[in-house]
Design an enzyme around this catalytic site. Sequence first.
Site, PDB file in Angstrom:
ATOM      1  N   HIS A  51      85.309 159.159  13.333  1.00  0.00           N
ATOM      2  CA  HIS A  51      84.199 159.648  12.523  1.00  0.00           C
ATOM      3  C   HIS A  51      84.811 160.339  11.306  1.00  0.00           C
ATOM      4  CE1 HIS A  51      82.053 159.687  16.539  1.00  0.00           C
ATOM      5  NE2 HIS A  51      81.294 158.923  15.787  1.00  0.00           N
ATOM      6  N   ASP A  54      86.147 163.544  12.347  1.00  0.00           N
ATOM      7  CA  ASP A  54      87.341 163.528  13.207  1.00  0.00           C
ATOM      8  C   ASP A  54      88.558 163.590  12.283  1.00  0.00           C
ATOM      9  OD1 ASP A  54      86.037 163.122  15.721  1.00  0.00           O
ATOM     10  OD2 ASP A  54      85.827 160.987  15.276  1.00  0.00           O
ATOM     11  N   GLU A 176      76.081 149.582  14.479  1.00  0.00           N
ATOM     12  CA  GLU A 176      76.127 149.675  15.950  1.00  0.00           C
ATOM     13  C   GLU A 176      74.720 149.956  16.459  1.00  0.00           C
ATOM     14  OE1 GLU A 176      79.050 152.465  17.492  1.00  0.00           O
ATOM     15  OE2 GLU A 176      78.137 152.430  19.469  1.00  0.00           O
ATOM     16  N   GLU A 212      77.790 147.699  21.556  1.00  0.00           N
ATOM     17  CA  GLU A 212      78.202 148.525  22.692  1.00  0.00           C
ATOM     18  C   GLU A 212      77.435 148.046  23.922  1.00  0.00           C
ATOM     19  OE1 GLU A 212      78.976 152.680  22.238  1.00  0.00           O
ATOM     20  OE2 GLU A 212      77.996 153.142  24.140  1.00  0.00           O
ATOM     21  N   HIS A 215      74.466 150.118  25.098  1.00  0.00           N
ATOM     22  CA  HIS A 215      73.319 150.109  24.188  1.00  0.00           C
ATOM     23  C   HIS A 215      72.476 148.857  24.404  1.00  0.00           C
ATOM     24  CE1 HIS A 215      75.592 152.867  21.086  1.00  0.00           C
ATOM     25  NE2 HIS A 215      75.503 153.399  22.286  1.00  0.00           N
ATOM     26  N   ASP A 250      72.283 157.594  28.029  1.00  0.00           N
ATOM     27  CA  ASP A 250      73.430 156.762  27.650  1.00  0.00           C
ATOM     28  C   ASP A 250      74.652 157.226  28.456  1.00  0.00           C
ATOM     29  OD1 ASP A 250      75.142 155.098  26.290  1.00  0.00           O
ATOM     30  OD2 ASP A 250      75.178 156.276  24.457  1.00  0.00           O
ATOM     31  N   ASP A 252      77.810 155.591  29.162  1.00  0.00           N
ATOM     32  CA  ASP A 252      79.188 155.290  28.756  1.00  0.00           C
ATOM     33  C   ASP A 252      80.144 155.290  29.939  1.00  0.00           C
ATOM     34  OD1 ASP A 252      78.163 155.213  26.189  1.00  0.00           O
ATOM     35  OD2 ASP A 252      78.942 157.152  25.591  1.00  0.00           O
ATOM     36  N   ASP A 285      84.248 152.662  24.432  1.00  0.00           N
ATOM     37  CA  ASP A 285      83.546 153.912  24.119  1.00  0.00           C
ATOM     38  C   ASP A 285      83.056 154.471  25.458  1.00  0.00           C
ATOM     39  OD1 ASP A 285      82.412 156.023  22.845  1.00  0.00           O
ATOM     40  OD2 ASP A 285      80.981 154.877  21.638  1.00  0.00           O
TER      41      ASP A 285
HETATM   42  C1  XLS Z   1      76.843 156.715  20.459  1.00  0.00           C
HETATM   43  C2  XLS Z   1      77.787 155.820  19.816  1.00  0.00           C
HETATM   44  C3  XLS Z   1      78.900 156.488  19.048  1.00  0.00           C
HETATM   45  C4  XLS Z   1      79.455 155.486  18.087  1.00  0.00           C
HETATM   46  C5  XLS Z   1      80.243 156.002  16.953  1.00  0.00           C
HETATM   47  O1  XLS Z   1      76.020 156.372  21.284  1.00  0.00           O
HETATM   48  O2  XLS Z   1      78.303 154.937  20.769  1.00  0.00           O
HETATM   49  O3  XLS Z   1      79.848 157.003  19.904  1.00  0.00           O
HETATM   50  O4  XLS Z   1      80.206 154.520  18.765  1.00  0.00           O
HETATM   51  O5  XLS Z   1      79.528 156.819  16.134  1.00  0.00           O
HETATM   52 MG    MG Z   2      79.741 153.408  20.562  1.00  0.00          MG
END
Ligand code: XLS
Ligand code: MG
Length: 346
Positions: A51, A54, A176, A212, A215, A250, A252, A285
Amino acid sequence: MSEQTEYKFSFGPWNISEGEDPFGPQVRKPGTFEAKLDLYRPLGFEGVQLHDDDVVEGIDDLSVEQVMKRAAEVKVMLDDRGLTPEFVAPRLWFAPETVDGGLTANSESDRQYAMDRCKRTIDIARAVGTKNIVMWFAREGSYCRESKDPKVAYDRILDGLNTMLDYDKEIEIWIEPKPNEPTDQAYVPTIGHTVALAYASNDPKRVKGLIESAHAILAGLDPGDEMAFAMAHNMLGSVHLNDQNGLKYDQDKNFGAANLRSAFNQVRVLEQNGYGKNGEFIGLDIKVMRTQKGELVTTHLETSREIFLALVAKVRSLDTAKEQAFIAARDYEGLERYLLLHLMGV
Ligand code: XLS
Ligand code: MG
């Protein structure tokens, strides 16, 4: 047979997280950005997802010169460690100006803040050495459906993308998509929306998708099919492999942790369509479980990379003649049985 793809892997420093969630604080000691960078190569990763903040912590409190100086320092840190920045994404969801969204905020001055921040992100990306900008549209959406005009919002998103494409003629924008969280209804929820925006933009070759897995699942869609759709339009910029156990927050999770067969099919779609042959990364991610003890926990990243490679081996060892025979005979029961037993190693 074309040569087998040698996959390269990436993750973002936020994936080495400290366990905070909406219900509780950090449970592990935070590590510095540099300490996190040191971990990439030994773990088998060479790509760094970033980011803007970051790269440049406290970005909003710094002058342009200070921002660019820090970006140049980060480039050296990456180079020193043999790391490639995969992309930089503007974090349009932390600052007070982004409470109501970025490009789609109802306040004109807040929209201006978002646009300026996107331009600064492009400058940072070029300074650290990548042309790829990721737009995760975190707060572009509504909590109260009537609070924004969705037609106007989509026009504003397209205008924003065009402004960015115009600002730097060499960048690529990777959208994304995500259907919800933090908003209730997010704009650009699927890869279909992404591809439509790409074609509608001033330079469709420079707008792609980043899919992703979680998502896609949150949108009720099959991640592998979403990837295939993007690839059918030459618009798959990257992937964020992970997993998601049904329709909830979410998660992950580790790649394959909820649905190994779906993970296999994602790997299969990527492998069969030559993803990675032009330097695309296998991006992860993934969140560390909050329960995990220790500091700078990376077990989840090693696990998911290992699962990916094990599934590549499963794709490569599939008996395609057998598979084709089942398909030709329309014996999909036989095909399913063969696939499941192959996945189980029986
Ligand atoms: C959030 C996203 C985030 C992106 C980058 O849900 O996955 O982590 O990958 O901003
Ligand atoms: Mg992501």
